[in-house]
Motif scaffolding. Structure first.
Motif, short mmCIF file in Angstrom:
data_model
loop_
_atom_site.label_atom_id
_atom_site.label_comp_id
_atom_site.label_asym_id
_atom_site.label_seq_id
_atom_site.Cartn_x
_atom_site.Cartn_y
_atom_site.Cartn_z
N ALA A 94 41.36 38.01 41.89
CA ALA A 94 40.67 37.64 43.17
C ALA A 94 40.74 39.14 43.83
CB ALA A 94 41.59 36.80 43.94
N PRO A 95 39.95 39.31 44.86
CA PRO A 95 39.90 40.40 45.54
C PRO A 95 41.14 40.89 46.30
CG PRO A 95 38.07 39.28 46.22
CD PRO A 95 38.89 38.29 45.32
N GLY A 96 41.87 41.93 46.01
CA GLY A 96 43.16 42.28 46.54
C GLY A 96 44.30 41.76 45.86
N LYS A 97 44.20 41.17 44.76
CA LYS A 97 45.22 40.60 43.98
C LYS A 97 45.14 41.18 42.60
CE LYS A 97 45.58 36.30 46.57
NZ LYS A 97 45.64 34.70 46.37
N GLU A 98 46.50 41.00 42.01
CA GLU A 98 46.56 41.47 40.57
C GLU A 98 45.84 40.36 39.72
OE1 GLU A 98 50.62 44.25 41.00
OE2 GLU A 98 50.59 42.36 39.56
N ARG A 99 45.41 41.00 38.32
CA ARG A 99 44.90 40.04 37.55
C ARG A 99 46.24 39.17 36.92
NH1 ARG A 99 42.21 43.28 32.84
NH2 ARG A 99 44.71 43.54 32.03
N GLU A 100 45.61 38.02 36.69
CA GLU A 100 46.73 37.01 36.25
C GLU A 100 46.23 36.20 35.02
OE1 GLU A 100 47.98 33.55 38.36
OE2 GLU A 100 45.90 33.39 39.32
N GLY A 101 46.86 36.14 33.97
CA GLY A 101 46.63 35.30 32.81
C GLY A 101 46.53 33.94 33.29
N VAL A 102 45.50 32.96 33.15
CA VAL A 102 45.40 31.67 33.34
C VAL A 102 45.71 30.73 32.38
CG1 VAL A 102 43.64 30.08 34.15
CG2 VAL A 102 43.60 32.48 35.30
N ALA A 103 45.12 30.97 31.08
CA ALA A 103 45.17 29.98 29.96
C ALA A 103 44.87 30.98 28.93
CB ALA A 103 43.99 29.04 30.01
N LEU A 104 45.98 30.60 27.74
CA LEU A 104 45.97 31.59 26.56
C LEU A 104 45.72 30.44 25.47
CD1 LEU A 104 48.72 34.04 27.21
CD2 LEU A 104 46.22 34.22 27.69
N GLU A 118 41.64 28.62 46.40
CA GLU A 118 42.56 29.71 45.75
C GLU A 118 42.31 29.79 44.27
OE1 GLU A 118 43.51 26.82 47.37
OE2 GLU A 118 45.53 26.03 46.37
N ASP A 119 41.44 29.01 43.60
CA ASP A 119 40.78 29.55 42.11
C ASP A 119 39.68 30.32 42.24
OD1 ASP A 119 41.32 25.82 41.52
OD2 ASP A 119 42.67 27.57 40.79
N THR A 120 39.33 30.56 43.50
CA THR A 120 38.21 31.65 43.72
C THR A 120 38.58 32.89 43.07
OG1 THR A 120 37.30 30.50 45.46
CG2 THR A 120 36.65 32.90 45.31
N ALA A 121 37.85 33.57 42.08
CA ALA A 121 38.06 34.79 41.65
C ALA A 121 37.00 35.35 40.53
CB ALA A 121 39.59 34.67 40.97
N MET A 122 37.13 36.22 40.03
CA MET A 122 36.25 36.66 38.80
C MET A 122 37.12 36.36 37.64
SD MET A 122 33.50 38.14 37.99
CE MET A 122 33.04 39.40 39.03
N TYR A 123 36.36 35.50 36.79
CA TYR A 123 37.26 35.16 35.43
C TYR A 123 36.80 36.05 34.32
CZ TYR A 123 39.28 31.21 38.04
OH TYR A 123 40.17 30.42 38.73
N TYR A 124 37.67 36.42 33.57
CA TYR A 124 37.31 37.17 32.33
C TYR A 124 38.06 36.53 31.21
CZ TYR A 124 36.65 40.97 35.90
OH TYR A 124 36.27 41.70 36.95
#
Length: 123
Positions: free
Chosen positions: A39-49, A89-95
Motif C-alpha cells: 500500500a502507498p507509504g507502507k512496506e511490502r508484506e507477504g499475504v499468502a504463500l 485496509e486490504d487496498t494495495a497493489m498485489y504482486y
C-alpha cells in the motif's frame, strides 16, 4: 520467466475478488509461490504463500480466514488468491512471486520472479 497477474479491481467492503497469476517459462512443480501486497507509504508484506510440492500454505494474520491461495490443478501454471470479506485496509497493489525451494524456506525466501502487479481497491 514471466508472471502475469489479473483480477484486481474496485469493490465495496465485504465484497470478494479472485486474483490470478499465470506463469510462463517456469515449471510450478515443487516451488514457492506467493502473493504480496504494498500500500502507498507502507512496506511490502507477504499475504499468502504456497509450496506447490505439497500444497502447504501460509497466511498473514491480517488475512487469515478471509483469503485463500491455491494452485489450478488442471492448468498447474496458475495460482489464485481468493479474497473474501474485503476491508478498506486490504487496498494495495498485489504482486505474485515465484521462487525455487521447498517448505519451510518459502517463508523466508528472497523471491526472484515477480509480476507487474494488479491494483485492489476496497472502498
Amino acid at each position: 520467466v514471466q508472471l502475469v497477474e489479473s483480477g484486481g479491481g474496485s469493490v465495496q467492503p465485504g465484497g470478494s475478488l479472485r486474483l490470478s497469476c499465470t506463469v510462463s517459462g517456469y515449471t510450478l512443480s515443487s516451488i514457492c509461490m506467493g502473493w504480496f501486497r504494498q500500500a502507498p507509504g507502507k512496506e511490502r508484506e507477504g499475504v499468502a504463500l504456497i509450496y506447490t510440492g505439497g500444497g502447504i500454505t501460509y497466511y498473514a494474520e491480517s488475512v487469515k480466514g478471509r483469503f485463500t491461495i491455491s494452485q489450478d490443478k488442471a492448468a498447474e501454471n496458475t495460482v489464485y488468491l481468493q479474497m473474501n470479506s474485503l476491508k478498506p485496509e486490504d487496498t494495495a497493489m498485489y504482486y505474485c512471486a515465484a521462487q525455487g525451494g521447498s517448505w519451510p524456506s518459502c517463508l523466508m525466501a528472497a523471491y526472484t520472479y515477480w509480476g507487474q502487479g494488479t491494483q485492489v481497491t476496497v472502498s
